[in-house]
Design a protein around this motif. Sequence first.
Motif, PDB file in Angstrom:
ATOM      1  N   ASN A 164      74.103  12.135 -21.702  1.00 47.18           N
ATOM      2  CA  ASN A 164      74.596  13.496 -21.481  1.00 47.18           C
ATOM      3  C   ASN A 164      74.761  13.768 -19.997  1.00 47.18           C
ATOM      4  OD1 ASN A 164      72.191  14.727 -20.256  1.00 47.18           O
ATOM      5  ND2 ASN A 164      71.250  14.616 -22.281  1.00 47.18           N
ATOM      6  N   LEU A 165      75.500  14.815 -19.705  1.00 46.60           N
ATOM      7  CA  LEU A 165      75.729  15.233 -18.327  1.00 46.60           C
ATOM      8  C   LEU A 165      75.485  16.730 -18.217  1.00 46.60           C
ATOM      9  CD1 LEU A 165      79.180  13.489 -17.671  1.00 46.60           C
ATOM     10  CD2 LEU A 165      76.969  12.783 -16.735  1.00 46.60           C
ATOM     11  N   THR A 166      74.889  17.149 -17.115  1.00 45.18           N
ATOM     12  CA  THR A 166      74.908  18.553 -16.756  1.00 45.18           C
ATOM     13  C   THR A 166      76.003  18.698 -15.710  1.00 45.18           C
ATOM     14  OG1 THR A 166      72.560  18.743 -17.189  1.00 45.18           O
ATOM     15  CG2 THR A 166      73.560  20.480 -15.836  1.00 45.18           C
ATOM     16  N   VAL A 167      76.896  19.660 -15.953  1.00 46.39           N
ATOM     17  CA  VAL A 167      78.093  19.762 -15.124  1.00 46.39           C
ATOM     18  C   VAL A 167      78.274  21.209 -14.673  1.00 46.39           C
ATOM     19  CG1 VAL A 167      80.608  19.421 -15.077  1.00 46.39           C
ATOM     20  CG2 VAL A 167      79.184  17.899 -16.458  1.00 46.39           C
ATOM     21  N   VAL A 168      78.541  21.382 -13.389  1.00 51.81           N
ATOM     22  CA  VAL A 168      78.925  22.695 -12.870  1.00 51.81           C
ATOM     23  C   VAL A 168      80.448  22.776 -12.919  1.00 51.81           C
ATOM     24  CG1 VAL A 168      78.987  24.161 -10.821  1.00 51.81           C
ATOM     25  CG2 VAL A 168      76.881  22.930 -11.422  1.00 51.81           C
ATOM     26  N   LEU A 169      80.955  23.787 -13.615  1.00 48.17           N
ATOM     27  CA  LEU A 169      82.408  23.954 -13.723  1.00 48.17           C
ATOM     28  C   LEU A 169      82.957  24.604 -12.453  1.00 48.17           C
ATOM     29  CD1 LEU A 169      82.573  25.176 -17.442  1.00 48.17           C
ATOM     30  CD2 LEU A 169      82.842  22.839 -16.565  1.00 48.17           C
ATOM     31  N   ALA A 170      84.277  24.635 -12.367  1.00 45.25           N
ATOM     32  CA  ALA A 170      84.928  25.131 -11.150  1.00 45.25           C
ATOM     33  C   ALA A 170      84.459  26.537 -10.765  1.00 45.25           C
ATOM     34  CB  ALA A 170      86.444  25.118 -11.341  1.00 45.25           C
ATOM     35  N   ASP A 171      84.205  27.372 -11.763  1.00 47.76           N
ATOM     36  CA  ASP A 171      83.826  28.756 -11.458  1.00 47.76           C
ATOM     37  C   ASP A 171      82.314  28.940 -11.342  1.00 47.76           C
ATOM     38  OD1 ASP A 171      83.013  28.500 -14.056  1.00 47.76           O
ATOM     39  OD2 ASP A 171      84.411  29.973 -14.885  1.00 47.76           O
ATOM     40  N   GLY A 172      81.562  27.850 -11.405  1.00 47.72           N
ATOM     41  CA  GLY A 172      80.111  27.934 -11.219  1.00 47.72           C
ATOM     42  C   GLY A 172      79.306  27.940 -12.509  1.00 47.72           C
ATOM     43  N   ARG A 173      79.977  28.096 -13.667  1.00 45.86           N
ATOM     44  CA  ARG A 173      79.246  28.010 -14.921  1.00 45.86           C
ATOM     45  C   ARG A 173      78.654  26.616 -15.085  1.00 45.86           C
ATOM     46  NH1 ARG A 173      83.216  28.972 -19.440  1.00 45.86           N
ATOM     47  NH2 ARG A 173      84.674  28.409 -17.782  1.00 45.86           N
ATOM     48  N   VAL A 174      77.519  26.544 -15.794  1.00 44.04           N
ATOM     49  CA  VAL A 174      76.862  25.255 -15.992  1.00 44.04           C
ATOM     50  C   VAL A 174      76.927  24.886 -17.469  1.00 44.04           C
ATOM     51  CG1 VAL A 174      74.683  23.988 -15.767  1.00 44.04           C
ATOM     52  CG2 VAL A 174      75.286  25.763 -14.092  1.00 44.04           C
ATOM     53  N   VAL A 175      77.393  23.674 -17.792  1.00 46.02           N
ATOM     54  CA  VAL A 175      77.362  23.230 -19.182  1.00 46.02           C
ATOM     55  C   VAL A 175      76.604  21.905 -19.272  1.00 46.02           C
ATOM     56  CG1 VAL A 175      79.527  24.345 -19.867  1.00 46.02           C
ATOM     57  CG2 VAL A 175      79.579  21.983 -19.053  1.00 46.02           C
ATOM     58  N   LYS A 176      75.964  21.705 -20.425  1.00 45.60           N
ATOM     59  CA  LYS A 176      75.335  20.417 -20.696  1.00 45.60           C
ATOM     60  C   LYS A 176      76.080  19.824 -21.886  1.00 45.60           C
ATOM     61  CE  LYS A 176      70.890  18.214 -21.366  1.00 45.60           C
ATOM     62  NZ  LYS A 176      69.442  18.372 -21.430  1.00 45.60           N
TER      63      LYS A 176
END
Lengths: 468, 468
Positions: A164-176
């Motif tokens: 899995n990855l934790t990713v910060v999206l362009a607008d700053g939201r965080v998704v796992k």
Amino acid sequence: MLIAAEEISSLLGEDSVSYDEDVIEHHGHSDWSTANTPNRPAAVVWPRNTEEVSMIARVCSKHNVPMVAFGAGSSVEGNFSSPHSGITIDFTHMDKIVAFHPDDMDVVVQPGVNWVNLNNEIKDSGLFLPLDPSPTAMIGGMVSTNCSGTNAMRYGNMKDWVINLTVVLADGRVVKTRRRPRKTSAGYNLTGFFVGAEGTLGLVTEITLKLAPIPQDTSVAIVSFPSIRAATTAASRIIRSGIQLAALELMDDVQMQVVNRHGSAAVKKRKWEEEPTLFMKFSGTTDAIKSDIKRVQELIKNEKPGPFHFAKTKLEELDLWAARKEALFTMVSTRKEGTVLWSTDVAVPLSRLADIIDISKDECSKLGIYGTIIGHVGDANFHTAMFYDPHNAEQKAAVKRVVDDMMHRALEMDGTVSGEHAIGIGKKDCLVEELGQGTIDFMKTLKRAADPKWLLNPGKVFDLPDAA
Amino acid sequence: MLIAAEEISSLLGEDSVSYDEDVIEHHGHSDWSTANTPNRPAAVVWPRNTEEVSMIARVCSKHNVPMVAFGAGSSVEGNFSSPHSGITIDFTHMDKIVAFHPDDMDVVVQPGVNWVNLNNEIKDSGLFLPLDPSPTAMIGGMVSTNCSGTNAMRYGNMKDWVINLTVVLADGRVVKTRRRPRKTSAGYNLTGFFVGAEGTLGLVTEITLKLAPIPQDTSVAIVSFPSIRAATTAASRIIRSGIQLAALELMDDVQMQVVNRHGSAAVKKRKWEEEPTLFMKFSGTTDAIKSDIKRVQELIKNEKPGPFHFAKTKLEELDLWAARKEALFTMVSTRKEGTVLWSTDVAVPLSRLADIIDISKDECSKLGIYGTIIGHVGDANFHTAMFYDPHNAEQKAAVKRVVDDMMHRALEMDGTVSGEHAIGIGKKDCLVEELGQGTIDFMKTLKRAADPKWLLNPGKVFDLPDAA
């Protein structure tokens, strides 16, 4: 851009931001890279955790400032260059092993962890991350280029080892992207979507990696052949047999000369045949290895191999394999004053490997270019490294022609213009040729959905849309 | 919807479209599936090639009609049901092997090819597709659910065997995700994006598959254990040792009873221990297998295994393995009149497998539910199959509670609600719980970009957005 950098400085602290010219140069240009741009980032920032990366993205998004992820800086296609300036996000302070679960055979790390260090840290558990790219590489960059290296024949490439990855999206939201099962078919494969996307879809801030058991034993054999075709035919027989080597590597006659003349002390303990040579790494139980070696010798005898050289001790094994692992460094150490390196790779369907290497070598020698070939023959991926004088227009054009022809040839053979270095800014045109405008347009549709302002590593993989 | 069906009929021919009630019922409902919907497609269409699928998509897109891909119809989470009606696209007439490249170790197929047939067709080449889902499955469905099966321990799941896909997008455009190299890091991993997307992002019309060499030899061993925990501990020791079994499967005491009472003639040649049992499939060279078996026996002796039963002949090996492969069919054959099957699966981190199986079995027995457990312990994925009377509200509620609790438990353990059956309509709520609304929203953003009118298999994986 400076407003954004100052806002980040006020949020993360002054120590986390630099405008220093040398720092910016180091983050904007690479002698190792085939592709560079004259532009530079306006500032470099060093976040310490996911929350800080999210803050950075919020600020950059608010001010419409490009964000470029930076790890070890050892990529070769201009993957971390800043053609549209912006802020470079250096992940080297995010270098923690967050959690190690030996009983689950996985480990959670930050992107700034170096893979060699990781494997040293966890080696007492009997587990390792079986990828084997440049020893400089960090996990974040390995994820973003979908790297591989010499062990890919047995273990696949980076996408196969990310849970899995934790990713910060362009607008700053965080998704796992996932939880932590080794296998799942629940929902879209976002993990695979971000791996290899070169930081253009999100900023990877945490990675859960699968680990493999360290093989009980390994054995290295070196065998030379009368021709590239004989060596690749032998390789192909081994692959088809199902014998599971950990690695199967080819070095051409020129590269073997380089090893003899300029290899490290350990490597030069012996005189190498200056012929196309296969490096085989057997792995498994001691008994299985013995049986595999016998089978390989029988399988390839028609290709007229020279004698098999085996390492007699573990130290000798390391020395032998070092000749392969050091190859590019050794090549670079022979660089004449005023020349630069052009290093590139392609991959083709297995049956076409001998053809493309033969033609590419012929062309090099006809145009008088000094270059070597190193091949991950186990998956029909090979690298060329060529030197040229950048101020000699004719030489530069000749090298460019060899590279262009190699790309076109790989595509004619139904292959790819990048086996393991990704696209960066260096291979954007080739990618259009490889996949066609329709497929590129669909990729851009997804890019636009994920990053509507086109702020994440803009100008990589493909050009910005005209509107942006 | 009927206008669209008639337009398709005029383009593809009347034979390619059916409104027959039985046909529609067969394409809209499945006794095998845990999840069904009362709605039905308005028509079923049978395209013969990519161009016809593209025509169908153009027509459906023009008239805003949902499109649902249908293969073998053997999925279990309602993946091909039609909650929003629409047109079902049946791929069974697209069943050609388009090109076989043994020297490249790959094959190009249409989605309606059955994987068992494929392996029979190509077996003289010494190559095979090493996935092993239900024998009914077609390649298209295997791609769209990211299936796996008993061989996943060694060979991974479907996403690891797809080189490229030809995909018809919602509006009828055709994209090809890759050319044909075995390895690449060029551009976004669209192949991985479409695999497992359950036909919600595009209609897969052609697939290039990697093939593996058929192992020189295999050997099957059956061993029983005093408890689930002892069996999974043994499994875990084997996995950590790095010994590469092709498969490592668990059947619980109840499933072993079912085998003894209701197995096929071949399977019932012997009386099985009615205890938790590991089915091990060794594969490789004959010598390596001998050495592997010795090591396994040594490794697991502390878990108090019963005697190892080995097949003495290849026929006996097939009979032994059949006990595992037939398990679900055998279970279904014991179904009492008026009861139905609830079959589901989850996967967890390796160390938690014994815990979750133990607790789930306990709960079943406390609630008086008759169910069995079959586990792909090699990747900590297991299936339960339970019977209940759908008209008995109490029984139905009890089964639902066992399933819900199993899902929640898998998530508490950082696992997944679907190891290999995908989400369909059956597990949409669980998926939100697994990944969180933020990740689901990001998936929906990508879905909307790929299919703005939300016409491809709507209502699967997640609910339609309120606006649609």
